[in-house]
Design an enzyme around this catalytic site. Structure first.
Site, PDB file in Angstrom:
ATOM      1  CG  ASP A 127       1.321  12.247 -32.035  1.00 51.34           C
ATOM      2  OD1 ASP A 127       1.499  13.050 -32.081  1.00 51.34           O
ATOM      3  OD2 ASP A 127       0.903  10.670 -32.515  1.00 51.34           O
TER       4      ASP A 127
ATOM      5  CB  CYS B 110       3.900  -0.387   2.046  1.00 47.67           C
ATOM      6  SG  CYS B 110       3.099  -0.712   2.583  1.00 47.67           S
TER       7      CYS B 110
ATOM      8  CG  ASP C 200       3.042  10.055 -29.345  1.00 47.77           C
ATOM      9  OD1 ASP C 200       3.864  10.722 -29.037  1.00 47.77           O
ATOM     10  OD2 ASP C 200       2.250   9.318 -29.715  1.00 47.77           O
TER      11      ASP C 200
ATOM     12  CB  CYS D 121      -0.810   0.180   0.961  1.00 52.21           C
ATOM     13  SG  CYS D 121      -0.138  -0.174   2.462  1.00 52.21           S
TER      14      CYS D 121
ATOM     15  CG  ASP E 179      -0.880   7.777 -32.251  1.00 48.94           C
ATOM     16  OD1 ASP E 179       0.251   8.023 -32.192  1.00 48.94           O
ATOM     17  OD2 ASP E 179      -1.217   6.668 -33.553  1.00 48.94           O
TER      18      ASP E 179
END
Length: 753
Positions: free
Chosen positions: A441, A33, A645, A30, A641
């Site tokens: 983009d 932690c 990128d 978690c 995409d």
């Protein structure tokens, strides 16, 4: 792998130099932690600063190697139940193996605790009076609490040794005390019967809490296990072996790790380029979309640069290795993605943030309740003290609190999937509603992502059908990437090619053919000028118009006269303009970043109504621009995409990949749009807002329940009307609070986006 980063030299007593290293962290469950590991690292002598990223399970430490060592860090972290990988070799593999082992262990624990908890719940709710009911429930609940839930107790103990507390502490206390109390009541029921009280048991509460929390941890671990897949796929872009050309002009296969600058290498058609270099001999087209994001393959001749990971097309060439290993552009992209992922703040979920405060308060209230009853109680003081203390711990059990966020997130993620949005984690949903800048983009995001024929214009007196068949026959023989777009377009029009044998490629200019005694040319202006081709005024006007629209124009000539022009471009998606307009109407700044030239970028911006754009951007430029926006206080969403990128996606606060893009982009991004429709982006931002509101409502009810329930459980009403909350009712109330949280989350499923 461990990364050494140069730090400006700082000296202690004139001789020490600080060093910065990154280490994979194991066993974190978690965000609390991560805080514990970070504070322990900072406490080590010789450590100047340290940080832990829960999302990608890494820790960075800036330290004086004369005082501190990685071995000391490892021993310190192990003392609180975690571990770090300090070996330089195969660090990533060790980390992934440990994560996989950890996930399988959690999955096994969750499965068995759920199987054993189910009959306990059924007996506890409906068959409490059956013979030996308590003994059967104890037999089933014991392994759930103390075997499958042992990690909660181990972690709570390790935290307690260092005077720390987290959600494991509260789970261990509430389930442990509920089990002990129930076991006592099962073995010695006469203790309560003698005092006129019924010996209630809470085995189902203890077992269900372990099963529920384990399920939450399993789902979280599964999501986390995917964080390094993007890096692995990026690394996979580089071929493992290369073809070396020796001084005797003999070719031999060698591992890419053995390549040195100055080596002469051979790249065949369809192969990936192994390292950065300069073309020595030969010609080809290379797909550099992973670097530039642009769909058009780039022509490569002697003296031109090529980059690792890019894909050679139909030709073959020799090139001289220039940059190898960590110096290649691909390696730099990998490093930048790792650093951008690692620089993010850990996912500080509200529940984990307040755990360190909430747990000690609840334990403190339970102890104070016990003491108060012992001091102020009547002849049944001990009975009431024990009952109320246990009731406080049972009613404060973190079920509703623990379910508040994950249930809303799970419903939100499901709602997203229904609307063509795959959402990887809570962080993106937590942040998306704050987005006030969206970076897009161009290629594959605003546009279709591949060159297509937009116009074919013939001269007025041309025999169109015959010329189309000739054009198709010629272009089918061409190796130029734009020729493929022309071929596809003509085939869609059901054009049939005619057999032409005399076809010759003219390097860098186009293609020339002879058919029925006539000479045909397909190519650029250089080719037309070389053959002194005349162009009608009407076609010249159209060429200028098409070039103004940033389209690539190919000319088709017959016997030194232009008979047609073909315009090729990357088409804008039909929904792009509407989606950009909707985002701008909501007051969100929309930017377009592209590696393409200014003229093309300007034409796209004008057509889609974009106010802000930047052209000729490298992958690192995109990430730097996002960082600039973030420094201005903006919450930035990046939509892309391509592999190029990936650095920008990792840098952004919210990263969104187009589903038809590269696997790398989809792995780095926290959201993926299954369709290529940009209208999903406004929907994603709206979904985030609704999910956050649901989480806030859930946390409000969970806290209100605790604020009201804990004082009542402690016996605050006893002096007024003699009311003492039975632990059984407290268990039912706890379950009811969880049901209310789940029910509220399910309302999100019914909402419209």
């Amino acid at each position: 792998m461990s990364t050494d980063i140069a730090i400006p030299k700082k000296t202690i007593n004139g001789k020490s130099v600080y060093k910065k290293e990154t280490f994979p962290v194991l066993e974190m469950t978690c965000a609390a932690c991560a805080i514990s590991v970070e504070s322990m690292l900072k406490s080590v002598e010789g450590v100047k600063d340290a940080g832990v990223n829960f999302a990608n399970q890494d820790a960075w430490v800036e330290y004086d190697p004369a005082i501190a060592t990685p071995e000391i860090f490892q021993n310190t972290i192990r003392s609180i139940g975690y571990d770090i990988v300090i070996e330089k070799e195969n660090q990533q593999e060790v980390k992934e193996a440990a994560q996989l082992k950890h996930y399988r262990a959690i999955k096994q624990r969750t499965t068995w605790s759920s199987i054993l908890s189910l009959p306990v719940v059924i007996i506890g709710m409906f068959f409490m009076n059956m013979p030996y009911a308590n003994w059967i429930m104890m037999a089933l609940a014991t392994p759930v609490v103390f075997y499958f839930g042992r990690n909660f107790f181990v972690n709570a103990w390790k935290q307690a040794r260092h005077r720390k507390a987290n959600m494991d502490t509260l789970v261990a206390l509430s389930t442990g005390i509920a089990w002990l109390f129930s076991a006592f009541n099962t073995i010695y029921p006469e203790f309560w019967h003698a005092r006129g009280l019924h010996a209630h048991v809470y085995f189902e509460a203890a077992a269900v809490v372990i099963a529920f929390i384990s399920l939450g941890k399993m789902l979280e671990e599964k999501a986390k296990s995917n964080t390094s897949s993007a890096i692995k796929k990026l690394m996979g872009l580089q071929p493992k072996t290369v073809t070396l050309i020796t001084v005797d002009d003999i070719t031999q296969e060698i591992p890419v790790t053995q390549v040195k600058p100055g080596n002469l290498l051979l790249v065949r058609p369809g192969e990936k380029i192994p390292v950065d270099g300069i073309v020595y001999k030969g010609e080809s087209f290379v797909d550099e979309s992973m670097i530039t994001g642009e769909p058009m393959p780039v022509e490569k001749r002697s003296g031109e640069k090529v980059y690792a990971g890019t894909i050679n097309q139909k030709g073959s060439f020799r090139f001289e290795a220039e940059k190898v290993g960590a110096d290649t552009l691909l390696a730099q992209i990998i490093k930048m993605v790792q650093e951008a992922q690692g620089s993010k703040a850990p996912v500080q979920k509200l529940v984990d943030k307040i755990a360190g405060i909430f747990v000690p308060i609840v334990v403190g209230i339970a102890i104070l309740t016990f003491i108060a009853w012992m001091l102020l109680g009547d002849e049944n003081a001990f009975t009431h003290a024990l009952l109320t203390a246990v009731t406080v711990l049972v009613i404060a059990c973190p079920c509703a609190l623990g379910l508040a966020t994950p249930t809303a997130i799970m419903v939100g993620v499901g709602k997203g999937a229904e609307n063509n949005m795959l959402i990887k984690d809570a962080e993106s949903l937590e942040l998306a509603y704050k987005v006030n800048a969206v970076v897009l983009d161009k290629t594959g995001t605003i546009t279709e992502g591949k060159p297509q024929v937009t116009d074919i214009i013939f001269s007025s007196d041309a025999p169109i059908n015959e010329l189309k068949s000739i054009l198709l026959a010629i272009e089918e023989q061409s190796e130029h990437p734009l020729a493929e777009a022309v071929v596809q377009h003509l085939k869609q029009e059901s054009v049939k090619p005619i057999p032409i044998n005399k076809i010759e490629s003219v390097t860098g200019k186009g293609i020339q053919a002879n058919y029925n005694g006539k000479n045909y040319l397909v190519g650029n202006e250089k080719l037309l000028s070389e053959w002194k081709v005349t162009v009608d005024n009407s076609l010249s006007v159209r060429v200028a118009e098409l070039q103004q629209q940033a389209k690539t124009v190919i000319s088709f000539a017959e016997n030194n006269r232009a008979v047609a022009i073909i315009a090729v471009a990357d088409k804008i998606k039909p929904t792009s303009k509407a989606a950009i307009g909707e985002l701008q109407q909501k007051g969100i700044d929309v930017y377009m970043l592209t590696g393409d030239n200014y003229q093309t970028a300007s034409a796209i911006a004008n057509e889609t109504g974009l106010k802000h754009f930047k052209a000729e951007m490298l992958p690192s430029d995109k990430a730097s621009f996002i960082k600039e926006l973030q420094q201005q206080g903006k919450t930035v969403a990046m939509v892309g995409d391509g592999i190029n990128d990936s650095h920008a996606l990792a840098q952004a606060d919210v990263s969104i990949a187009m589903g038809k893009g590269s696997d790398i982009a989809m792995d780095v991004a926290k959201m993926t749009l299954i369709t290529s429709d940009l209208n999903s982006i406004p929907k994603a931002l709206k979904l985030s807002g609704k999910t956050i509101n649901t989480i806030r409502q859930n946390l409000f009810w969970a806290f209100i329940y605790n604020l009201i329930g804990i004082p009542i459980a402690a016996g605050i009403l006893y002096p007024v009307n003699g009311f003492l909350l039975d632990p059984m009712i407290a268990g039912a109330a706890m379950a009811l609070s969880s049901v209310s949280v789940v029910g509220n989350s399910l309302r999100l499923k019914m909402s419209k986006l």
